[in-house]
Design a protein around this motif. Structure first.
Motif, PDB file in Angstrom:
ATOM      1  N   ALA A  18       0.847  -1.190   0.000  1.00  0.00           N
ATOM      2  CA  ALA A  18       0.000   0.000   0.000  1.00  0.00           C
ATOM      3  C   ALA A  18       0.882   1.239   0.000  1.00  0.00           C
ATOM      4  N   ALA A  19       0.453   2.258  -0.713  1.00  0.00           N
ATOM      5  CA  ALA A  19       1.118   3.561  -0.707  1.00  0.00           C
ATOM      6  C   ALA A  19       0.115   4.564  -0.167  1.00  0.00           C
ATOM      7  N   LEU A  20       0.452   5.203   0.940  1.00  0.00           N
ATOM      8  CA  LEU A  20      -0.477   6.105   1.614  1.00  0.00           C
ATOM      9  C   LEU A  20       0.141   7.482   1.803  1.00  0.00           C
ATOM     10  N   ALA A  21      -0.710   8.477   1.865  1.00  0.00           N
ATOM     11  CA  ALA A  21      -0.271   9.822   2.241  1.00  0.00           C
ATOM     12  C   ALA A  21       0.000   9.813   3.741  1.00  0.00           C
ATOM     13  N   ALA A  22       0.801  10.742   4.210  1.00  0.00           N
ATOM     14  CA  ALA A  22       1.051  10.875   5.644  1.00  0.00           C
ATOM     15  C   ALA A  22      -0.286  10.982   6.368  1.00  0.00           C
ATOM     16  N   GLY A  23      -0.503  10.136   7.375  1.00  0.00           N
ATOM     17  CA  GLY A  23      -1.744  10.130   8.137  1.00  0.00           C
ATOM     18  C   GLY A  23      -2.891   9.397   7.462  1.00  0.00           C
ATOM     19  N   GLY A  24      -2.664   8.860   6.266  1.00  0.00           N
ATOM     20  CA  GLY A  24      -3.709   8.140   5.541  1.00  0.00           C
ATOM     21  C   GLY A  24      -4.023   6.795   6.170  1.00  0.00           C
ATOM     22  N   GLN A  25      -5.135   6.196   5.744  1.00  0.00           N
ATOM     23  CA  GLN A  25      -5.556   4.919   6.308  1.00  0.00           C
ATOM     24  C   GLN A  25      -5.744   3.858   5.232  1.00  0.00           C
ATOM     25  N   GLN A  26      -5.548   2.602   5.626  1.00  0.00           N
ATOM     26  CA  GLN A  26      -5.729   1.450   4.747  1.00  0.00           C
ATOM     27  C   GLN A  26      -6.289   0.303   5.578  1.00  0.00           C
ATOM     28  N   GLN A  27      -7.376  -0.297   5.106  1.00  0.00           N
ATOM     29  CA  GLN A  27      -7.928  -1.469   5.770  1.00  0.00           C
ATOM     30  C   GLN A  27      -7.214  -2.715   5.251  1.00  0.00           C
ATOM     31  N   PHE A  28      -6.654  -3.502   6.150  1.00  0.00           N
ATOM     32  CA  PHE A  28      -6.015  -4.760   5.788  1.00  0.00           C
ATOM     33  C   PHE A  28      -6.899  -5.909   6.238  1.00  0.00           C
ATOM     34  N   GLN A  29      -6.769  -7.040   5.548  1.00  0.00           N
ATOM     35  CA  GLN A  29      -7.440  -8.259   5.979  1.00  0.00           C
ATOM     36  C   GLN A  29      -6.450  -9.402   5.839  1.00  0.00           C
ATOM     37  N   ALA A  30      -6.725 -10.487   6.523  1.00  0.00           N
ATOM     38  CA  ALA A  30      -5.865 -11.662   6.440  1.00  0.00           C
ATOM     39  C   ALA A  30      -6.688 -12.806   5.878  1.00  0.00           C
TER      40      ALA A  30
END
Length: 86
Positions: A18-30
């Motif tokens: 994932a590439a995110l902006a500073a403070g950005g969010q990403q939902q991960f799953q396993a």
């Protein structure tokens, strides 16, 4: 005859990158799988290593505000959810 999946043999984190902006969010799953690749529900314990941000128990990652490259940051480990027989 009903064939059930075997025990958990592999755990994959989605998305793998994932590439995110500073403070950005990403939902991960396993995604869990047995030895033969059959899907198994997985509810892992999430952690962050080497900085880069924080992650909730539900897999929601929040990027740090310090810009940089943080390889292998998000980790997931299986959680055993059974009681041994006595």
């Amino acid at each position: 005859v009903t064939v059930q999946p075997g025990p958990l043999a592999a755990l994959s984190i989605v998305p793998a990158e994932a590439a995110l902006a500073a403070g950005g969010q990403q939902q991960f799953q396993a995604d869990g799988a047995d030895t033969y690749g059959n899907a198994i529900a997985a509810a892992p314990a999430w952690s962050v290593v080497a900085g880069g941000g924080t992650i909730t128990a539900a897999g929601l990652f929040t990027a740090a505000t310090q810009v940089g490259f943080y390889p292998d940051t998000v980790k997931a480990r299986p959680v055993c959810a059974f009681s041994p027989r006595r």
